[in-house]
Write an enzyme that holds these catalytic residues in place. Structure first.
Site, short mmCIF file in Angstrom:
data_model
loop_
_atom_site.label_atom_id
_atom_site.label_comp_id
_atom_site.label_asym_id
_atom_site.label_seq_id
_atom_site.Cartn_x
_atom_site.Cartn_y
_atom_site.Cartn_z
N ASP A 242 0.87 -1.18 0.00
CA ASP A 242 0.00 0.00 0.00
C ASP A 242 0.90 1.23 0.00
OD1 ASP A 242 -2.83 -0.91 0.23
OD2 ASP A 242 -2.06 -1.91 2.02
N HIS B 53 -12.46 -1.56 8.03
CA HIS B 53 -11.53 -2.34 8.86
C HIS B 53 -12.24 -2.86 10.11
CE1 HIS B 53 -8.56 -0.05 6.48
NE2 HIS B 53 -7.75 -1.07 6.71
N ASP C 52 -9.89 -6.77 -1.05
CA ASP C 52 -9.31 -6.02 0.04
C ASP C 52 -8.92 -7.05 1.11
OD1 ASP C 52 -8.41 -3.93 1.60
OD2 ASP C 52 -10.25 -2.75 1.40
#
Length: 974
Positions: free
Chosen positions: A105, A217, A291
């Site tokens: 990332d 998250h 993800d």
């Protein structure tokens, strides 16, 4: 068919054949690898696992085990160090039979994972304020270089989410903003920059994570918009990127009932979203990543194993960060064996991943990285130069209804700066102080009423207050880090003073302010951002940014362009095509100079293209090493006075029609009418072609003739000033008032040389000063100050600084044992100038490198600076061009000597158009129009004795100047 058409057809056929060959080779490699794997190895290719870049052996062993046991397809790297990552990539790749696909990332570059170890670029929201998308492309290229240096193949960026919800806790400043076109254009530029340089871009978080108030998250965000809205807004950037060839996408954990109304069904696990929408409707053929499967947005509703199988069923190619690969593979096999997942789909995914590896060159195996070279790439000066360009383009002048920015007149108002949220003075305040005379204050964000009252009382004294807000938060839930106490204080201050407010944080915080006359959003409080914002306020760099989001009464795209005022700014050498590494060699040369006692210290400044890129002080005031030289300290610049006082003044007077350099000097100094100087013109005199003798040692007849211990004669000097002894020559030493007439008489009656031609002469500029005085009724000190020094914003340039500047900021020029019998600090070194009270046309000026650079830049600008015209461009050209019969001299200005048989006065690398002057005390000031370059070298080589010849013998000034020219990267030198 014509010959031309036949050639065209043959060329097209050749291109197609070449492409076909490349495709065939890729297909052959992919098929060969695929066919050599068993089922478990093929499934292993679908997993990308976590790898930290620190040196924890237990973790390293776990990663090794994953590679060897499962033949996983890739690794996603996280925190650690870049050097360790390069080392670990080598290790892990050596264990894998099929090269690993490595990812990270790196949304704002690798500093996202390696904070403090890598150039920290702005986040995407700040980049969203930039109007020139070419800069975003350059940013993509730079990030690609960072990735390659550390062995990364896939960067999980750009974030293509449209952030239209200020409450969004997870995307927020990771998005380019709220406008679909801006987000799409910048996402494309970022993607293309990376992919053109061999790194796979990954658009995320499909189908759009911008309008959420929940962080995936921690839970599953729900987006309830209908398909029409989603298709027209959230999907738009992803459509563009798909059409433009982005090689991968990452699917978010979102619940979008319009696409899949099964309860709590994340988009990551939705075939409607991935296969039907992304693959079929958008036509995307690249690799699809999930993800992170460890996130609560999926785990709260699907257990590990089932989640991964559902993700594969939905159409994902690569499963990222499963919590348990054993469970996941077991469940996937169940789905395959039961027919729930078609084997052909698995084959397609594996082959897509292998094809990506082939396109990345991994068919040739991993090329080992050199960890020792990583830092050199990640923190190369060019990276910082790009960061500077991005920052300059982003800072946004949101509102300036008063039209007061940038600051026009630096000396006309009383300024104060107030930093709120910092316990120490900030880089912003420090840079502001380089331009403005300011009172710098600081305050805690939680001020009590007493502190607020004291501050308000103090600030009431000032015309303008520049308030900077620090230590902000990007989150609305935290009030953006702005306290009620701060807002209460500012409400009163806005009513009391003219205030410029700078937010070093989120633009969403504007909702706390409402409408204000002067608002600047700087997006972060990185020291470079603070520095550049201060430069923009002071007119050294333009305002160009636009708000990437709407906030209350402030609308998307709001912002005012303001041009700079052609004031000198600050940047690094690479920003103007120079080499920091080459310039660094000046340090070694100056260490040699000081060690050899050629000079105890110096200031060196280099400016190019209007930016100061080298600005250093070396050594001490004296060899006693009690006080270091700083940029604020001033030197006696000796004969530099000739150009930056006398010549500038003559140029101004010519522009005003009060004199012409072709005039006879006797027209303005009538005492010359009856002398051998009657026909002499200013032009020939200032070019040192008037046959004047070099100098007259006026002081010699005023001292005792004891050569070993000369002292001022009492008939000429007194220790205290009076009407009869009123000329200050040095501290507590006053010359007889009438001796001034004796000096002028000696000059007027001095002989002329018999030979024509060039001969340097101080006397010429004694006479220039006399003429200026007669024309204006003012000395050159007063006239130059009011015409140039003050309007240029110079604070430490002038004559007789002992009157106005603290002595501990004035560098001594000599321990005079032959005339004045004292250390000379703040009194001019030149004896003749001293005997005229410290003010003359040939010597007497004091300054520092920064302020001299301003004057030279004004000349390079053609006579304008800071938004003000000082001289006509034609006049500058006339005076800085060679006198008609000279190989070296302009009018007043020294220039590069063109005759190789004569003594050379500067680096051979300087252009022929270079102009400036040298000074006896060890100074050099030159401007080069061809390279748009200013070079300033100030020293006190005359300390402790002017007889010191090491400085001149070893040519320190031209040697430093040569280093400056050798540092030019993009220009061809002679």
């Amino acid at each position: 068919m014509t010959l031309r058409k036949l050639l065209f057809v043959l060329i097209i056929m050749a291109i197609n054949a070449d492409l076909s060959g490349q495709v065939d080779k890729k297909a052959q490699w992919v098929d060969s690898i695929y066919n050599a794997m068993n089922e478990d190895q093929r499934l292993g290719q679908l997993f990308m696992m976590r790898a930290f870049s620190y040196t924890d052996q237990k973790h390293i062993d776990q990663v090794k085990s994953l590679i060897q046991k499962y033949q996983i397809g890739g690794l996603c790297f996280f925190q650690g160090s870049p050097e360790n990552q390069a080392l670990l990539v080598n290790t892990y790749q050596s264990l894998s039979r099929i090269p690993l696909l490595t990812a990270i990332d790196g949304e704002w570059g690798l500093s996202m994972r390696f904070k403090g170890s890598v150039t920290d670029f702005p986040r995407q929201l700040m980049l969203g304020a930039i109007q020139d998308d070419n800069l975003i492309y350059e940013f993509g290229k730079e990030v690609a270089m960072q990735c390659k240096a550390t062995g990364i193949h896939v960067n999980f960026a750009p974030v293509a989410d449209v952030n239209n919800n200020p409450d969004n806790p997870v995307i927020n400043d990771r998005s380019f903003g709220e406008d679909i076109y801006n987000v799409a254009a910048k996402s494309f530029a970022y993607m293309k920059g990376m992919q053109d340089y061999g790194i796979v871009a990954c658009a995320k978080h499909f189908p759009g994570h911008g309008d959420t108030g929940v962080d995936s998250h921690y839970d599953l965000p729900v987006i309830k918009h209908n398909t029409a809205r989603l298709d027209s807004l959230e999907l738009m950037p992803f459509k563009v990127l798909s059409d433009q060839g982005v090689k991968s996408m990452m699917v978010a954990h979102l619940h979008m009932p319009a696409y899949d109304d099964r309860p709590n069904r994340p988009t990551t696990l939705s075939r409607n979203v991935i296969t039907e929408l992304l693959r079929k409707k958008l036509g995307f053929n690249g690799v699809v990543f999930t993800d992170a499967m460890e996130m609560k947005g999926v785990l709260n509703h699907f257990p590990t194993g089932e989640a991964e199988a559902e993700a594969l069923l939905a159409g994902n190619d690569m499963i990222v960060l499963t919590m348990d690969i054993d469970k996941s593979m077991k469940k996937i096999k169940e789905y395959i064996n039961s027919g729930k997942i078609n084997k052909n789909q698995v084959t397609e995914s594996v082959k897509r991943i292998l094809a990506m590896k082939y396109e990345l060159g991994l068919s040739r195996g991993h090329q080992p990285l050199n960890p020792a070279l990583v830092d050199e790439v990640l923190n190369r000066p060019e990276s910082i130069a790009l960061k500077s360009r991005l920052t300059r383009a982003a800072i946004t002048l949101v509102n300036d209804t008063l039209g007061a920015l940038p600051v026009q007149q630096l000396n006309d108002s009383r300024y104060a700066t107030l930093s709120i949220g910092k316990s120490e003075y900030t880089p912003f305040q420090e840079r502001i102080s380089d331009y403005l005379t300011t009172m710098n204050l600081k305050a805690h964000k939680d001020m009590d009423s007493k502190r607020r009252s004291r501050l308000l009382k103090e600030l009431k004294k000032y015309d303008q207050v520049i308030v900077s807000i620090h230590d902000m938060s990007k989150l609305r839930s935290k009030g953006y880090g702005v306290s009620d106490s701060t807002l209460q204080f500012l409400d009163v201050l806005y009513k009391q003073n003219k205030v410029t407010t700078v937010l070093f944080g989120s633009p969403y915080a504007l909702e706390k302010w409402g409408y204000r006359d002067q608002m600047i959003v700087a997006y972060n409080e990185d020291p470079l951002t603070q520095d550049i914002t201060a430069q923009a306020i002071c007119g050294a760099t333009p305002f160009r940014g636009r708000l990437p989001v709407s906030v209350g009464s402030y609308k998307y795209g709001q912002g005012e362009d303001r041009e700079d005022l052609a004031r000198l700014g600050y940047d690094i050498p690479e920003s103007v095509g120079m080499s920091s590494a080459t310039l660094a060699s000046i340090d070694t040369l100056m260490a040699e100079m000081i060690s050899d006692r050629a000079a105890p210290g110096c200031q060196i400044l280099v400016a190019k293209d209007g930016k100061i890129v080298f600005d250093k002080s070396y050594g001490y005031f004296t060899y006693a090493k009690k006080r270091k030289v700083t940029p604020r300290d001033i030197y006696d610049v000796a004969s530099v006075t000739k150009i930056l006082a006398s010549t500038l003044s003559m140029m101004k007077l010519q522009d005003e029609g009060k004199v012409n350099v072709k005039d006879r000097v006797s027209k303005y100094i009538t005492q010359l009418d009856t002398t051998n100087k009657k026909e002499m013109t200013f032009e020939e005199m200032m070019a040192h072609h008037a046959r004047l003798i070099g100098w007259i040692p006026f002081y010699v007849q005023t001292i005792t003739d004891n050569k070993r211990n000369p002292r001022p004669l009492p008939e000429y000097y007194r220790r205290t000033g009076s009407g009869k002894y009123s000329i200050p020559v040095a501290k507590n030493l006053y010359l007889r008032t009438d001796y001034r007439d004796s000096i002028w008489s000696k000059i007027y009656s001095s002989k002329l040389r018999e030979r024509e031609g060039y001969r340097y002469s101080d006397l010429a500029f004694y006479l220039v000063h006399n003429a200026i005085n007669n024309i204006t009724g003012k000395g050159v000190d007063e006239y130059a100050t009011e015409s140039f020094y003050k309007p240029l914003g110079l604070k430490r340039t002038g004559f007789n600084p002992h009157k106005t500047i603290k002595l501990n900021n004035i560098i001594p020029s000599e321990e005079d044992v032959y005339f004045r019998r004292q250390r000379l600090t703040g009194y001019v070194h030149d004896m003749g100038a001293a005997m005229l009270g410290g003010v003359s046309g040939h010597a007497g000026l004091f300054s520092n490198s920064r302020e001299i650079a301003i004057m030279m830049q004004m000349l390079l600008n053609g006579g304008h600076y800071g938004g003000k015209k000082f001289l006509n461009q034609e006049t500058v050209k006339q005076f800085t061009s060679r006198y008609r019969i000279s190989t070296r001299r302009g009018i007043g200005f020294d220039m590069k000597e063109l005759n190789p048989d004569r003594s050379q006065n500067m680096s051979s690398l300087a252009s022929d158009q270079t102009f400036g002057h040298l000074g006896f005390t060890g100074t050099a000031v030159f401007a080069d129009p061809e390279h748009n370059l200013v070079y300033v070298f100030l020293s006190n080589r005359t300390y402790p004795r002017m007889e010191n010849t090491r400085f001149i013998r070893d040519e320190y000034r031209p040697r430093v100047q040569s280093i400056v020219y050798k540092s030019l990267l993009r220009e061809t030198l002679p």
